[in-house]
Scaffold this motif. Sequence first.
Motif, short mmCIF file in Angstrom:
data_model
loop_
_atom_site.label_atom_id
_atom_site.label_comp_id
_atom_site.label_asym_id
_atom_site.label_seq_id
_atom_site.Cartn_x
_atom_site.Cartn_y
_atom_site.Cartn_z
N TYR A 83 0.83 -1.20 0.00
CA TYR A 83 0.00 0.00 0.00
C TYR A 83 0.86 1.25 0.00
O TYR A 83 2.08 1.20 0.22
N GLU A 84 0.21 2.36 -0.23
CA GLU A 84 0.84 3.68 -0.14
C GLU A 84 -0.22 4.64 0.38
O GLU A 84 -1.41 4.42 0.19
N PHE A 85 0.21 5.71 1.03
CA PHE A 85 -0.73 6.69 1.56
C PHE A 85 -0.96 7.83 0.58
O PHE A 85 -0.07 8.22 -0.17
N VAL A 86 -2.18 8.37 0.63
CA VAL A 86 -2.51 9.63 -0.04
C VAL A 86 -3.09 10.53 1.04
O VAL A 86 -4.19 10.27 1.54
N LEU A 87 -2.35 11.55 1.46
CA LEU A 87 -2.84 12.43 2.52
C LEU A 87 -3.85 13.41 1.95
O LEU A 87 -3.61 14.06 0.93
N PHE A 88 -4.98 13.51 2.62
CA PHE A 88 -6.11 14.32 2.16
C PHE A 88 -6.24 15.56 3.04
O PHE A 88 -6.50 15.47 4.23
N PHE A 89 -6.03 16.74 2.41
CA PHE A 89 -6.10 18.02 3.12
C PHE A 89 -7.19 18.90 2.51
O PHE A 89 -7.58 18.72 1.36
N GLU A 90 -7.60 19.90 3.29
CA GLU A 90 -8.64 20.82 2.83
C GLU A 90 -8.27 22.24 3.22
O GLU A 90 -7.72 22.49 4.29
N LYS A 91 -8.55 23.20 2.32
CA LYS A 91 -8.43 24.62 2.62
C LYS A 91 -9.84 25.18 2.62
O LYS A 91 -10.50 25.23 1.59
N GLY A 92 -10.31 25.58 3.79
CA GLY A 92 -11.71 25.98 3.90
C GLY A 92 -12.59 24.76 4.06
O GLY A 92 -12.28 23.85 4.82
#
Length: 223
Positions: free
Chosen positions: A124-133
């Motif tokens: 597996y590999e990670f995908v970091l999920f971020f949000e602005k607002g």
Amino acid sequence: MLLDQLDAVEWLKTLPSGSVDLFVTDPPYESLEKHRKIGTTTRLKVSKSSSNEWFAIFPNSRFDELLTEMYRVLKNNRHMYIFCDQETMFHLKPAAEQVGFRFWKPIVWNKMAIGMGYHYRAKYEFVLFFEKGKRKLNNLGIPDILEAKRVVRGYPTEKPVDLIKILIEQSTIEGETVCDPFFGSGSALIAASELKRNSLGNDISPSAHEYFKQRLSNKMTES
């Protein structure tokens, strides 16, 4: 589709504030060099039998300046996805939060096949999920483990187009702009194009530009 060949941070500085709708990117993070040197990532080795030229590492120490520019360039109420491994995520998460991003969760990419290594070999590999607002995902039924077969005999660390399509479909609508400061194989740019999104891409590596140019040529031939 607009492409450049600059240092990622310097390239981002040329973009207007609030000018892109989504970041999807896979930086050549520092831990890759360690794995390459000890031989646990043989696909990334430079050798006469491989056409892959090793790319320059983007050091963890530069994440602060990179993420500061990404935050500035991203519109309000938009998302960012960054591929990384388990070591790099501990550098990326606090750095992104420090500049203003909200961290939601690590998405897991299940590669459907066991990788190289000596113990508990990676699948597996990670995908970091971020949000602005704040922006709602387009489909709330998508799980946080995404399955897609890894690319064999492609560009180093090449990501499947179908995998990136899921992220783009979740966080944009047609006509919006997807940005990748480290486009590598160009998978994010191809995924954006196939989904009728605009795209901006940059990669400092001449090999990336050469590979992507050939990839586009092959696609045109196939169609």
